[in-house]
Enzyme design. Structure first.
Site, PDB file in Angstrom:
ATOM      1  N   CYS A  27       0.824  -1.210   0.000  1.00  0.00           N
ATOM      2  CA  CYS A  27       0.000   0.000   0.000  1.00  0.00           C
ATOM      3  C   CYS A  27       0.861   1.265   0.000  1.00  0.00           C
ATOM      4  CB  CYS A  27      -0.916   0.018   1.220  1.00  0.00           C
ATOM      5  SG  CYS A  27      -2.030  -1.394   1.335  1.00  0.00           S
ATOM      6  N   TRP A  49     -23.360  19.243  14.500  1.00  0.00           N
ATOM      7  CA  TRP A  49     -23.864  17.984  13.947  1.00  0.00           C
ATOM      8  C   TRP A  49     -22.822  17.470  12.961  1.00  0.00           C
ATOM      9  CZ3 TRP A  49     -27.950  14.809  14.861  1.00  0.00           C
ATOM     10  CH2 TRP A  49     -28.935  15.280  15.727  1.00  0.00           C
TER      11      TRP A  49
END
Length: 460
Positions: free
Chosen positions: A47, A441
């Site tokens: 990776c 939020w």
């Protein structure tokens, strides 16, 4: 009493994790471990290759977690540049060929066998596809070969074929090295691991970064110069000059040996195992890493997902079971995160097409929010999409595209998927908040609230 013989085929994440864990649990006199790896490196991070090529990290040594010498010091007989060419399950042995010793062949017996043969890059049979200057990116050897080509090239034009994870990461690496980059993708949008509407956001961002991204096109071949080196990539109606070509079209499970030995394979060609990672119908054979299919906890079907996180976990489970303990790998929800330049891309769970294929009925909700409080310096747009099952409201999947702080938010959804939560339940999650990190939020909760409303409206 003679020691039991464990043979491991493949010397990267799954294979050597299995060997190391088995060695911790069993003494050398009880278990003799032999591992075969056909490459030059072992226990490395594939990776990290795009970041090595891009100059962000040193390599290849920095990408190696444990060298062959370190494994041998732990009494694991690791034989590098040795390829397993045949499995003889009836006699309990494998045929091996020494790649740097004139191709000398021999047999090695086993009582227990671990298959960790990984995956191979998709490489279509097209004119010029094997020409010098055309590179896959799967191993550290591949990364070094690409860097050698870049160092020898006087040009600065690159074509990347495929806009999946590897494709977009390699596009960024080449941009960082000063190349003009064109990405060619067969699908309508880049990142087919996202739904097309979310992939369109990635497409727009890549173009804004100066990466020419051509979607809905099929590569027909690679043109070569008088010396036989790649000079351009052709599609049905265009030609794209290239001093280097990188293939980023994904991978397939490398199960040639397993198939020839009659071991069970799934729809994608990956080996099928039970929860203990034992190959189905086999008592003394285990398999893990990119060569297997795993249970998708959301759809209930098996899938091939090539990720190092899974491979290392597979190896730990296999090693525990081979070593006389007990462990299981329950499955995955398909979480992945990537980036191209400063754009973070993440997904977990099912895409729309996956949900339909699994026979699930669902609603979707997409929101645009910011990664921080809107008034805080550096707030950037962030898009979140959720899929929720009709009637039950069970979360089925989440996709996120945004800048700093966007990608790892997918872990919230990954935990919710693993726990089988509904989107309504997610709205009550007690997440951390401060203006530098999130609006009051969090965008994931905003998406969950919108998805819960869609579920209620659909059931009205």
């Amino acid at each position: 009493m003679a020691a039991e013989r464990l043979v491991v085929v493949g010397g990267d994440a799954a294979g050597m994790s299995a060997a190391s864990q088995a060695r911790r649990l069993r003494k050398p006199g009880e278990l003799a471990i032999t591992a075969f790896e056909r490459g030059h490196f072992t226990s490395y991070s594939a990776c990290g290759i795009p970041y090595w090529v891009g100059g962000d990290v040193d390599g290849p040594e920095a990408l190696i977690a444990r060298t062959a010498e370190e494994h041998r010091a732990r009494d694991i007989d690791l034989r590098m540049r040795t390829e397993v060419t045949e499995l003889d399950l009836d006699r309990g042995r494998v045929r091996v060929r020494e790649l740097d010793n004139g191709g000398r062949e021999s047999w090695a017996g086993f009582d227990k066998l671990v298959l960790a043969t990984g995956a191979r890059p998709r490489r279509p049979r097209l004119p010029g596809i094997d020409a010098p200057g055309v590179h896959g990116v799967q191993t550290l050897d591949d990364g070094q070969a690409l860097l050698d080509t870049l160092a020898a090239s006087s040009g600065r034009r690159a074509v990347v074929v495929g806009a999946g994870y590897i494709g977009v990461e390699m596009a960024e690496a080449l941009i960082r090295r000063g190349y003009a980059v064109t990405v060619l993708e067969q699908s309508a949008q880049p990142m087919s691991t996202l739904d097309p509407d979310m992939g369109a956001l990635v497409h727009e961002a890549m173009c804004d970064m100066g990466i020419e991204t051509v979607c809905g096109t099929t590569v027909t071949g690679v043109l070569t110069d008088t010396e036989g080196r790649a000079r351009a990539v052709t599609t049905g109606d265009a030609e794209y000059p290239a001093d280097v070509v990188v293939l980023g079209m994904g991978v397939r499970p490398e199960t040639t040996l397993a198939a020839a030995a009659g071991l069970p394979l799934g729809e994608s060609g990956g080996l099928l195992t039970d929860l203990a990672m034992r190959v189905r119908s086999q008592e003394h054979i285990w398999a893990g890493g990119d060569c297997v299919e795993v249970l998708d906890l959301v759809s209930g079907h098996t899938r091939h997902i090539a990720l190092g996180t899974h491979a290392n976990k597979h190896g730990q489970v296999i090693g525990a079971n081979v070593g006389g303990g007990y462990a299981v790998f329950p499955g995955v929800v398909g979480t992945a995160v990537s980036k191209v330049c400063d754009l973070e891309i993440a997904r977990t769970g099912l895409l729309e097409r996956h949900a339909r294929a699994a026979g699930l009925r669902f609603v979707t909700a997409t929101v645009e929010a910011t990664n921080r409080a809107g008034y805080y310096p550096g707030a950037r747009p962030m898009h979140v999409k959720m899929l929720a099952e009709l009637r039950t409201g069970r979360l089925l999947g989440t996709q996120i595209v945004g800048r700093e702080g966007a990608g790892k938010r997918v872990d919230i959804a990954a935990v919710a998927l693993t726990a089988g939560m509904t989107v309504e339940q997610m709205t009550a999650l007690d997440l951390g908040y401060a203006p530098p990190f999130s609006p009051v939020w969090d965008p994931v909760l905003v998406a969950a609230r919108k998805a819960a409303g869609a579920v209620r409206a659909a059931g009205a």
